[in-house]
Motif scaffolding. Structure first.
Motif, PDB file in Angstrom:
ATOM      1  N   GLY A  95      11.687 -47.990 -96.013  1.00 15.10           N
ATOM      2  CA  GLY A  95      12.928 -48.081 -96.779  1.00 15.10           C
ATOM      3  C   GLY A  95      13.232 -46.814 -97.538  1.00 15.10           C
ATOM      4  N   TYR A  96      12.224 -46.252 -98.173  1.00 21.37           N
ATOM      5  CA  TYR A  96      12.472 -45.064 -98.993  1.00 21.37           C
ATOM      6  C   TYR A  96      12.524 -43.788 -98.167  1.00 21.37           C
ATOM      7  CZ  TYR A  96      12.600 -47.765-103.209  1.00 21.37           C
ATOM      8  OH  TYR A  96      12.984 -48.662-104.172  1.00 21.37           O
ATOM      9  N   PHE A  97      12.035 -43.836 -96.929  1.00 22.21           N
ATOM     10  CA  PHE A  97      12.261 -42.715 -96.016  1.00 22.21           C
ATOM     11  C   PHE A  97      13.758 -42.603 -95.725  1.00 22.21           C
ATOM     12  CE2 PHE A  97      12.567 -40.530 -91.968  1.00 22.21           C
ATOM     13  CZ  PHE A  97      11.596 -39.539 -92.057  1.00 22.21           C
ATOM     14  N   LEU A  98      14.371 -43.740 -95.380  1.00 22.62           N
ATOM     15  CA  LEU A  98      15.813 -43.759 -95.126  1.00 22.62           C
ATOM     16  C   LEU A  98      16.607 -43.454 -96.390  1.00 22.62           C
ATOM     17  CD1 LEU A  98      16.110 -46.928 -92.846  1.00 22.62           C
ATOM     18  CD2 LEU A  98      16.366 -44.548 -92.142  1.00 22.62           C
ATOM     19  N   GLN A  99      16.214 -44.112 -97.485  1.00 19.52           N
ATOM     20  CA  GLN A  99      16.946 -43.935 -98.731  1.00 19.52           C
ATOM     21  C   GLN A  99      16.882 -42.486 -99.220  1.00 19.52           C
ATOM     22  OE1 GLN A  99      15.641 -43.845-102.253  1.00 19.52           O
ATOM     23  NE2 GLN A  99      17.132 -45.045-103.411  1.00 19.52           N
ATOM     24  N   GLY A 100      15.698 -41.877 -99.110  1.00 20.91           N
ATOM     25  CA  GLY A 100      15.529 -40.497 -99.553  1.00 20.91           C
ATOM     26  C   GLY A 100      16.379 -39.525 -98.757  1.00 20.91           C
ATOM     27  N   ALA A 101      16.506 -39.786 -97.448  1.00 22.15           N
ATOM     28  CA  ALA A 101      17.334 -38.920 -96.609  1.00 22.15           C
ATOM     29  C   ALA A 101      18.790 -38.961 -97.057  1.00 22.15           C
ATOM     30  CB  ALA A 101      17.214 -39.344 -95.146  1.00 22.15           C
ATOM     31  N   PHE A 102      19.302 -40.172 -97.261  1.00 24.36           N
ATOM     32  CA  PHE A 102      20.699 -40.322 -97.691  1.00 24.36           C
ATOM     33  C   PHE A 102      20.893 -39.824 -99.119  1.00 24.36           C
ATOM     34  CE2 PHE A 102      20.864 -43.363 -94.152  1.00 24.36           C
ATOM     35  CZ  PHE A 102      22.103 -43.061 -93.611  1.00 24.36           C
TER      36      PHE A 102
END
Length: 320
Positions: A95-102
């Motif tokens: 989740g935070y891999f995706l969130q961090g990218a955005f």
């Protein structure tokens, strides 16, 4: 001889120019920001999964977990074993891999769009509002990506027997409750994450700006810049944690169980807020201060280092 020497010099210059890669721009640049953000957020949030487990337990069951962070660790280990501290690690990392990218990629992107729209000088004179608008815009899209995985994480932490890991938990929620269940906490996650991210970036930018008023950035080593990023991130993390704590508690509560038939998200939030009260809304704050301060410091340090490694140094700068 002169002609030969000149030819060799021209050839050497051409070789040097060929070896020097142009600075990344456009999609290439923002994809590097996004990758750096994905790495820094997934590593820090994933690494602090045990603290997050204890923090969530304190929020959901303050009667049982009433001895602070250290006491919470001891109770979780005594009751469920040390392995329980890694509950939800899979959805946390993903989740935070995706969130961090955005979040980080989006922040740099929207900041540049603001500069393009306002002009450099106007943006610089109104940089606090530029930081807030850029952070809020980036976080909105980041939360769309994060929400399903955060809902899965909280369900796994609050109900240890619910499922066996990310895939099992995600599939079970989808099968039993449908897609909407993943976004039942979208309102509170926005309510939590948007102020959190705005405070995080604004305070970080302001602290860094204050530091570099006293220190010449061009003369600081890479190691010192990492230290500055760590210290600035720590201060930013404390501010962001305090501002977003009530919404974080409500998010844990709303994702713990399904709502009643016909009960909307707003009515659930109102009911939860009434049950919690002011004191209950700040349950687990010391643990969260430790967690958020640590991970935010780590995020900005890692983000700066990974950006430099990827050749995306600096980002979009409008500080005076």
């Amino acid at each position: 001889m002169t002609t030969t020497a000149g030819s060799k010099l021209d050839a050497a210059i051409s070789n040097v120019k060929a070896e020097v890669k142009p600075a990344p721009t456009g999609f290439d640049l923002y994809s590097r920001f996004a990758l750096a953000g994905a790495i820094c957020c997934s590593v820090t949030h994933g690494g602090l999964t045990p603290v997050d487990v204890v923090k969530t337990r304190i929020q959901l069951d303050p009667v049982t977990y009433n001895n602070g962070m250290i006491g919470g660790f001891r109770k979780v280990i005594a009751n469920e074993g040390a392995g329980a501290l890694l509950t939800g690690a899979g959805p946390t990392f993903a989740g935070y891999f995706l969130q961090g990218a955005f979040k980080f990629g989006g922040y740099e992107f929207f900041k540049q769009q603001s500069i393009n729209y306002l002009g450099t000088e106007t943006a610089r004179n109104n940089r606090t509002m530029v930081y807030i608008a850029s952070a809020a815009s980036a976080e909105f899209f980041a939360d769309i990506a994060l929400c399903p995985l955060e809902a899965t994480r909280i369900r796994l932490v609050s109900e240890p027997t619910f499922a066996n890991g990310l895939i099992g938990g995600f599939s079970k929620i989808m099968k039993q409750e449908g897609l909407g269940a993943f976004y039942s906490g979208f309102g509170p996650i926005l309510f939590k994450q948007v102020p959190y991210t705005c405070a995080k970036f604004v305070v970080y930018e302001k602290v860094v700006e204050a530091v570099y008023r006293q220190v010449d950035k061009s003369k600081t080593s890479d190691g010192m810049q990492t230290v500055i990023n760590l210290g600035s991130g720590l201060v930013a993390g404390f501010a962001a944690a305090i501002i977003s704590q009530p919404a974080d508690t409500m998010l844990s509560k709303i994702n713990k169980t399904k709502g009643l038939p016909g009960e909307g998200t707003i009515s659930r939030l109102v009911k939860i807020a009434g049950e919690l009260g002011l004191r209950g809304s700040f349950a687990g704050l010391p643990t969260r201060l430790f967690m958020v301060g640590t991970l935010t410091a780590g995020q900005f340090a890692i983000y700066g280092d990974v950006k430099a490694y990827l050749g995306a140094r600096g980002g979009v700068e409008i500080a005076k």
